[in-house]
Motif scaffolding. Structure first.
Motif, PDB file in Angstrom:
ATOM      1  N   GLU A 203     100.191  22.070 -42.081  1.00 33.12           N
ATOM      2  CA  GLU A 203     100.544  21.336 -40.869  1.00 33.12           C
ATOM      3  C   GLU A 203     102.039  21.357 -40.580  1.00 33.12           C
ATOM      4  OE1 GLU A 203      98.659  17.501 -40.718  1.00 33.12           O
ATOM      5  OE2 GLU A 203      96.878  18.245 -41.770  1.00 33.12           O
ATOM      6  N   GLY A 204     102.824  21.884 -41.526  1.00 30.65           N
ATOM      7  CA  GLY A 204     104.232  22.132 -41.268  1.00 30.65           C
ATOM      8  C   GLY A 204     105.109  20.909 -41.173  1.00 30.65           C
ATOM      9  N   TYR A 205     104.989  19.994 -42.114  1.00 26.24           N
ATOM     10  CA  TYR A 205     105.875  18.828 -42.110  1.00 26.24           C
ATOM     11  C   TYR A 205     106.221  18.438 -43.543  1.00 26.24           C
ATOM     12  CZ  TYR A 205     101.725  16.168 -43.410  1.00 26.24           C
ATOM     13  OH  TYR A 205     100.610  15.715 -44.070  1.00 26.24           O
ATOM     14  N   ALA A 206     107.403  17.892 -43.722  1.00 23.59           N
ATOM     15  CA  ALA A 206     107.835  17.404 -45.029  1.00 23.59           C
ATOM     16  C   ALA A 206     107.435  15.947 -45.208  1.00 23.59           C
ATOM     17  CB  ALA A 206     109.342  17.541 -45.168  1.00 23.59           C
ATOM     18  N   PRO A 207     107.173  15.514 -46.441  1.00 22.25           N
ATOM     19  CA  PRO A 207     106.822  14.113 -46.694  1.00 22.25           C
ATOM     20  C   PRO A 207     107.966  13.159 -46.359  1.00 22.25           C
ATOM     21  CG  PRO A 207     106.252  15.505 -48.567  1.00 22.25           C
ATOM     22  CD  PRO A 207     107.104  16.334 -47.658  1.00 22.25           C
ATOM     23  N   LYS A 208     107.613  11.896 -46.186  1.00 21.41           N
ATOM     24  CA  LYS A 208     108.604  10.870 -45.851  1.00 21.41           C
ATOM     25  C   LYS A 208     109.607  10.628 -46.971  1.00 21.41           C
ATOM     26  CE  LYS A 208     105.542   8.292 -42.721  1.00 21.41           C
ATOM     27  NZ  LYS A 208     104.845   7.005 -42.491  1.00 21.41           N
ATOM     28  N   ASN A 209     109.236  10.945 -48.202  1.00 22.55           N
ATOM     29  CA  ASN A 209     110.139  10.669 -49.325  1.00 22.55           C
ATOM     30  C   ASN A 209     111.103  11.822 -49.580  1.00 22.55           C
ATOM     31  OD1 ASN A 209     108.281  12.477 -50.355  1.00 22.55           O
ATOM     32  ND2 ASN A 209     107.798  11.296 -52.190  1.00 22.55           N
ATOM     33  N   SER A 210     111.436  12.576 -48.544  1.00 24.11           N
ATOM     34  CA  SER A 210     112.402  13.672 -48.657  1.00 24.11           C
ATOM     35  C   SER A 210     113.826  13.142 -48.518  1.00 24.11           C
ATOM     36  CB  SER A 210     112.143  14.726 -47.575  1.00 24.11           C
ATOM     37  OG  SER A 210     110.845  15.273 -47.684  1.00 24.11           O
ATOM     38  N   TRP A 211     114.722  13.670 -49.305  1.00 24.26           N
ATOM     39  CA  TRP A 211     116.150  13.322 -49.210  1.00 24.26           C
ATOM     40  C   TRP A 211     116.717  13.750 -47.869  1.00 24.26           C
ATOM     41  CZ3 TRP A 211     119.648  17.673 -49.638  1.00 24.26           C
ATOM     42  CH2 TRP A 211     121.001  17.323 -49.545  1.00 24.26           C
ATOM     43  N   ASP A 212     116.342  14.956 -47.409  1.00 24.87           N
ATOM     44  CA  ASP A 212     116.818  15.483 -46.130  1.00 24.87           C
ATOM     45  C   ASP A 212     115.626  16.164 -45.457  1.00 24.87           C
ATOM     46  OD1 ASP A 212     117.864  17.353 -44.150  1.00 24.87           O
ATOM     47  OD2 ASP A 212     119.852  16.975 -44.992  1.00 24.87           O
ATOM     48  N   LEU A 213     115.066  15.517 -44.428  1.00 21.37           N
ATOM     49  CA  LEU A 213     113.845  16.037 -43.803  1.00 21.37           C
ATOM     50  C   LEU A 213     114.056  17.412 -43.185  1.00 21.37           C
ATOM     51  CD1 LEU A 213     112.329  12.853 -42.142  1.00 21.37           C
ATOM     52  CD2 LEU A 213     111.178  14.339 -43.796  1.00 21.37           C
ATOM     53  N   GLU A 214     115.199  17.622 -42.553  1.00 20.44           N
ATOM     54  CA  GLU A 214     115.443  18.924 -41.928  1.00 20.44           C
ATOM     55  C   GLU A 214     115.471  20.036 -42.969  1.00 20.44           C
ATOM     56  OE1 GLU A 214     118.733  21.219 -39.080  1.00 20.44           O
ATOM     57  OE2 GLU A 214     118.988  19.093 -39.581  1.00 20.44           O
ATOM     58  N   LYS A 215     116.196  19.814 -44.059  1.00 18.86           N
ATOM     59  CA  LYS A 215     116.260  20.822 -45.111  1.00 18.86           C
ATOM     60  C   LYS A 215     114.906  20.988 -45.799  1.00 18.86           C
ATOM     61  CE  LYS A 215     121.190  20.459 -46.079  1.00 18.86           C
ATOM     62  NZ  LYS A 215     122.244  20.141 -47.077  1.00 18.86           N
ATOM     63  N   ALA A 216     114.166  19.890 -45.949  1.00 20.44           N
ATOM     64  CA  ALA A 216     112.850  19.969 -46.572  1.00 20.44           C
ATOM     65  C   ALA A 216     111.909  20.829 -45.750  1.00 20.44           C
ATOM     66  CB  ALA A 216     112.273  18.572 -46.770  1.00 20.44           C
ATOM     67  N   ASN A 217     111.983  20.714 -44.443  1.00 19.60           N
ATOM     68  CA  ASN A 217     111.147  21.541 -43.572  1.00 19.60           C
ATOM     69  C   ASN A 217     111.565  23.003 -43.617  1.00 19.60           C
ATOM     70  OD1 ASN A 217     109.111  19.830 -42.305  1.00 19.60           O
ATOM     71  ND2 ASN A 217     110.823  18.736 -41.387  1.00 19.60           N
ATOM     72  N   ILE A 218     112.856  23.264 -43.723  1.00 18.72           N
ATOM     73  CA  ILE A 218     113.340  24.641 -43.877  1.00 18.72           C
ATOM     74  C   ILE A 218     112.813  25.230 -45.186  1.00 18.72           C
ATOM     75  CG2 ILE A 218     115.405  26.048 -44.281  1.00 18.72           C
ATOM     76  CD1 ILE A 218     116.879  24.164 -42.334  1.00 18.72           C
TER      77      ILE A 218
END
Length: 253
Positions: A203-218
C-alpha cells in the motif's frame, strides 16, 4: 551458507501504528524475527530480538515503553532459547548485526560477549544522544561492553557479496537492512523495520512509529526495487509471513 529464522519474542501493539484504517483501540500481535546466517567465515546473527527478561517483567525491563509495545512471550522464545534448534549457543556467534537499536531488536546483545556488534554510525549516534531514551533507545539493551563496529554507507560483511548491509534511514536514523544471497534459494532482503509489515510495501506507506516519515517512505521504495529484481523480502513484524517461513532447525541454503 545456511539461513535460519529464529523467534526473537512476540509483542502486542496498537494496530493503527501499522494499519491506518484500524480502530483506535484495536491491538494485534506481531512476531520479532532474528536471522541466523551460517557463513563459512563465521556465524552471523541479524538482530537479537527481545531480552528474555522482558518476558518475565516487561515493565521493569522497558519501563513505560510497555504501554505501546507489550511483550507477550515466554523467556525460552527469545533468541537465546532458540539458537540450540540450529545447533549453536550464544558463544558460537561471531558477528551480531543490529538493524537498529530499539529494544525489540537488540535485547539479547548482552548474551553475545564473544561477538563483534555491528551497527550503522548514525544509529549509534542516535542511541548515545542525550535524548536517546526518549527516542526509544534503552541503554540496558544497546550499551554493551564491546561497543560497536560502526559503519557508514553499504557494507559487504565478508567481501564476497553474500551479506550486504544496506543503510535505509527512516524508521530510525541508522536503520539497516541486509541483502543475503544463498546458493539454492537465491536472494533474500531482510528488511527489518524498514518494511515492518507487508501492507507497508503493497500500500506504499510507512508506519506511524517512523523517525522520519518521508525518509521511511523513500526507504520502502528503494527496497521495493530490490524485491522487483527478484529478492524475497522478509518483513520485520509480519505475522502471516512469519507463519509461512521455515523456522528453527529448518533452514534455507
Amino acid at each position: 551458507m545456511k539461513m535460519h529464522f529464529l523467534s526473537g519474542g512476540r509483542l502486542r501493539m496498537r494496530k493503527s501504528v501499522y494499519f491506518p484504517s484500524a480502530e483506535k483501540g484495536e491491538t494485534f500481535e506481531l512476531p520479532v524475527i532474528c536471522t541466523l546466517l551460517k557463513h563459512e567465515q563465521g556465524n552471523v546473527l541479524f538482530d537479537t530480538g527481545c531480552s528474555p527478561d522482558a518476558a518475565e517483567n516487561g515493565e521493569e525491563r522497558w519501563g513505560g515503553m510497555v504501554k505501546v509495545m507489550n511483550p507477550i512471550f515466554r523467556p525460552e522464545d527469545a533468541v537465546t532459547g532458540q539458537l540450540d534448534k540450529a545447533g549453536l549457543t550464544p558463544d558460537d556467534i561471531d558477528v551480531v548485526i543490529c538493524s537498529h537499536l530499539h529494544a525489540d531488536h537488540c535485547g539479547c546483545n548482552a548474551h553475545f560477549r564473544k561477538a563483534t556488534i555491528i551497527a550503522h554510525a548514525a544509529e549509534v549516534a542516535a542511541a548515545t544522544a542525550e535524548n536517546g531514551p526518549a527516542m526509544g533507545y534503552l541503554p540496558v539493551e544497546w550499551d554493551q561492553p564491546q561497543g560497536f563496529d560502526a559503519f557508514e554507507g553499504q557494507r559487504d560483511l565478508f567481501g564476497d557479496g553474500r551479506i550486504i548491509l544496506l543503510p535505509v534511514p527512516g524508521h530510525t536514523p541508522g536503520m539497516t537492512s541486509a541483502l543475503v544471497t544463498l546458493d539454492e534459494a537465491g536472494e533474500f532482503l531482510i528488511a527489518s523495520d524498514a518494511i515492518a509489515v507487508e501492507a507497508n510495501l503493497t500500500e506504499g506507506y510507512a508506519p506511524k512509529n517512523s523517525w522520519d516519515l518521508e525518509k521511511a517512505n523513500i526507504a520502502i521504495e528503494e527496497l521495493r526495487k530490490i524485491g522487483e529484481r527478484g529478492a524475497q523480502i522478509i518483513f520485520g513484524h509480519d505475522d502471516a509471513q512469519w507463519n509461512r517461513l521455515r523456522k528453527g532447525a529448518d533452514f534455507y541454503a
